[in-house]
Scaffold this active site. Sequence first.
Site, PDB file in Angstrom:
ATOM      1  N   CYS A   1      62.095  65.439  43.405  1.00 20.92           N
ATOM      2  CA  CYS A   1      61.857  64.859  44.566  1.00 20.92           C
ATOM      3  C   CYS A   1      60.637  65.774  45.473  1.00 20.92           C
ATOM      4  O   CYS A   1      60.244  67.134  45.132  1.00 20.92           O
ATOM      5  CB  CYS A   1      61.838  64.095  45.491  1.00 20.92           C
ATOM      6  SG  CYS A   1      63.030  64.339  46.747  1.00 20.92           S
TER       7      CYS A   1
ATOM      8  N   CYS B   1      62.819  67.871  48.092  1.00 22.47           N
ATOM      9  CA  CYS B   1      63.281  69.572  47.870  1.00 22.47           C
ATOM     10  C   CYS B   1      61.666  69.989  47.086  1.00 22.47           C
ATOM     11  O   CYS B   1      62.021  71.182  47.644  1.00 22.47           O
ATOM     12  CB  CYS B   1      63.478  68.449  45.774  1.00 22.47           C
ATOM     13  SG  CYS B   1      64.646  67.289  45.656  1.00 22.47           S
TER      14      CYS B   1
ATOM     15  N   ASP C   1      91.186  73.089  52.300  1.00 21.70           N
ATOM     16  CA  ASP C   1      90.630  71.436  52.763  1.00 21.70           C
ATOM     17  C   ASP C   1      92.186  71.079  52.693  1.00 21.70           C
ATOM     18  O   ASP C   1      92.819  71.868  52.268  1.00 21.70           O
ATOM     19  CB  ASP C   1      90.413  71.414  50.860  1.00 21.70           C
ATOM     20  CG  ASP C   1      89.585  70.138  50.420  1.00 21.70           C
ATOM     21  OD1 ASP C   1      89.862  69.627  50.965  1.00 21.70           O
ATOM     22  OD2 ASP C   1      90.389  70.454  49.069  1.00 21.70           O
TER      23      ASP C   1
ATOM     24  N   ASP D   1      89.362  72.994  47.162  1.00 21.88           N
ATOM     25  CA  ASP D   1      89.311  72.710  45.292  1.00 21.88           C
ATOM     26  C   ASP D   1      87.771  72.744  45.126  1.00 21.88           C
ATOM     27  O   ASP D   1      86.750  72.538  45.444  1.00 21.88           O
ATOM     28  CB  ASP D   1      89.301  70.715  45.331  1.00 21.88           C
ATOM     29  CG  ASP D   1      89.876  70.634  44.080  1.00 21.88           C
ATOM     30  OD1 ASP D   1      87.976  70.496  43.420  1.00 21.88           O
ATOM     31  OD2 ASP D   1      90.455  70.542  43.289  1.00 21.88           O
TER      32      ASP D   1
ATOM     33  N   ASP E   1      84.190  71.117  46.535  1.00 22.87           N
ATOM     34  CA  ASP E   1      83.968  71.422  47.530  1.00 22.87           C
ATOM     35  C   ASP E   1      82.348  72.736  47.246  1.00 22.87           C
ATOM     36  O   ASP E   1      83.032  73.828  47.922  1.00 22.87           O
ATOM     37  CB  ASP E   1      84.885  72.265  48.164  1.00 22.87           C
ATOM     38  CG  ASP E   1      86.108  71.521  49.101  1.00 22.87           C
ATOM     39  OD1 ASP E   1      85.789  70.720  49.478  1.00 22.87           O
ATOM     40  OD2 ASP E   1      87.741  71.028  48.819  1.00 22.87           O
TER      41      ASP E   1
END
Lengths: 751, 55
Positions: A24, A27, A472, A647, A651
């Site tokens: 887009c 971006c 986490d 993980d 993440d």
Amino acid sequence: MSKKEGEKLRIKKEEELKVVGMHCATCVSTVSKSIKSVKGVKDANVNLASGIARVEIENARLKDIVEAIKKAGYDVVTQKISFKVNINPEDARKIEEKIEEIKGVIKASVNPTNGNVIVEFNPYSITSDELAEEIYKKTGHKVTKVKSEVTNKSEVKEMLERLIIAWIFTIPTLYFQYSGLLFIAFLSSIPVQFYAGLRYHLGAYMALKNKTANMDTLVSLSTNIAWFYSVYALIVHQQVFFDVATLLISFILIGKTLEAYLKERISVQITSLKEVKATLADGRVVKASELKVGDEIIVKSGEVIPADGIVDEGSGEVNESIVNGESLPVKKKKGDAVIGGSTLISGYLKVYVTRAGERTYISQVVEAVNQAQTARLPIQNLVDKVASIFTPLIIGISAMVFAVWKFILGFSTEESLLFSVATLASACPCPFGLATPLAVLTSVNRLAKKGIIVRNGESLETLKKVDTFVFDKTGTITEGKISVRAEGDKDAISYASALEKMSNHPVAKAISSISNVTFEVKDFTEFPGSGVYGKVNGHDVIVGKREFVLQNCEGEGKGDVLVCVDGKVSASFYLEDKIREDAVKVIDYLKRMGKRIIIATGDTSDNAEKVGKELGVEVIKGLSADEKAELIRGEVNKGRIVAFIGDGVNDAIALKEANVGIAISSGTDIAKYAGDIIIPKVGDLLTLLEYSNLTVRKIKENLAWAFGYNSVLVPIAAGILYPTLYLPPEYAALAMSMDSVAVSLWSLVKI
Amino acid sequence: MMIDPVCGMEVDENSQYKTMYKGKVYYFCSPHCMKAFQKDPEKYLKEGPKGMPNE
């Protein structure tokens, strides 16, 4: 910027990069802004449709631009080639710099221990063939193989050949010289000087061409001085030193052959599947690399499983230490996944191949480890500086030594020359170049055998400096096996359970296991980090976090997850997740070390706080993947050195933001994990920290060897203790070549 | 085709950036637009698209 610095950077006009992930206008502006933020970029023009970013550069590095784009959350299409060069370890940085000067090259990494070179380049500005040609022009090294597979001609074999020839001709040289048959001594010294010693003369020539000096320069200079002086002496009937020249080369070759052997031993790869044979179900035997997805293979006890797959028939015990470092065998039966590279200890398996060739777990590990081995640690900058002035300094000292003995102390030309040659022969910059990479290589390989994959060797050094550890929660600190208590309308609970069967989230999995009633689910939509929506049995059902559901539904509800059926809150779920035993150990250890610990979780339930309280750790809850990354960015900006452990799938951004990103994998597809390091479970963090300390200590000890050795040998060779202690050139050479051997051996010793 | 309620761009239903508000699904062209909407959905629903958010 000084003129010299300016010359180092590439001065170019335009470069085209293919950016991936733009969809887009925002971006485009983000990518464009990130490129323009790089110093030296004059203008950037980003095209959304083609994905091409045209960048106008003046004194900027392509590497910085690519990094800036990646940091903004996008990717750049690059290509890599690998090849092998024959270099001295201390020249690795110079070769890297030369290659990085070539237009279109993003990054070059040279592994000084085995000469493997990986060049990442922009395929939109240079082809691999053109690059190979440019590399040859710039460095004089031929790129023999273009592609990720690296040819591995044994250096030991080549060195051994030269060593044998050297001794075959050195012994007669000594005999004839001491018997007074000087002309025959001259003849028999020729193969030693010009065949066995050829690699040093060529290396010295190459260094001269690149306007630098290295260990080859010292060896070539010292042996040539001794040999050519002897030729002159032969003609004018004075004392000859063919023995010095030939012994010097022969002794150096002993040390260097031993060093090459040790380097090869250290870089021996963790099991590669390329050589393994596979038996197909129809009895045909093929190479593992020829297997395809869908093939059925037979594995018998004692055999290595040649590809990743699912057991279709049979059962057996498999050693999966290659994946998780655990040597206890795991039972496998029909339906279980097996990983290529692991070994079937007993039993019989018929395996349906799900991943073959380069996509197998082990191939990915080998690739990752290869990359890590070429890591350039910050400490190396200092080492490079020392190495670059070392050789010229030694040549200067050697000339001074000659002058002092000859003109001040009044010794003969021959005697003064021997001191001067010994000085040249005793000094070696090699161990400076080897100290860091050998230590990293040893650790990376040792960790790989324990199932810990280091993808970024630098992180081993950074890890030692980390002061903040962010974890986490789900699946990292806790077991990730969430137990659920449901309250409310029974139908709503069944609908929620049916809907959550469509999601892979750990909470969804727990909720989906609550009811076995099956319903038709339509229009399933997932809102990552918030919840899910779908039509279940004709009802509009939303299941998600309390805030998300209340935003879209009438009514009130307690509980961690709410269920909304046809616009009304109808049921709620309470979640609980147990803390892992190894997580407790890790947190205790980090606390004892005085580190700051944070648990960052997307979980909003009360359980998150309970976990924090139990461990005595700060918990920040309700964070989306972006917010976790922001938290880490904030800490890094405050000047903290942060490691994020989580993980890899959920993440990824946080892992990238942290100084060291440590992903926890279940050990099947490492490609999808974003971390610098991948560990099988959180408890392995302790091993990793131990190795991080060990690596940094080893580097320092290796450097101490290198400095110590040179600073003792050079003065002795220069004759400072003469006549009490005197080092003839040939013994100086032997002692010098043992310096690298000492560093190599020390890297292998795990103390 | 749907309209991104924040910047007004056309977006299709395959966009990975989406959220639900008051039972209706909204699609966005970028994470920036989605975040801006989630912060204050009412503002965009009442006042219409405002253009690209700065951040």
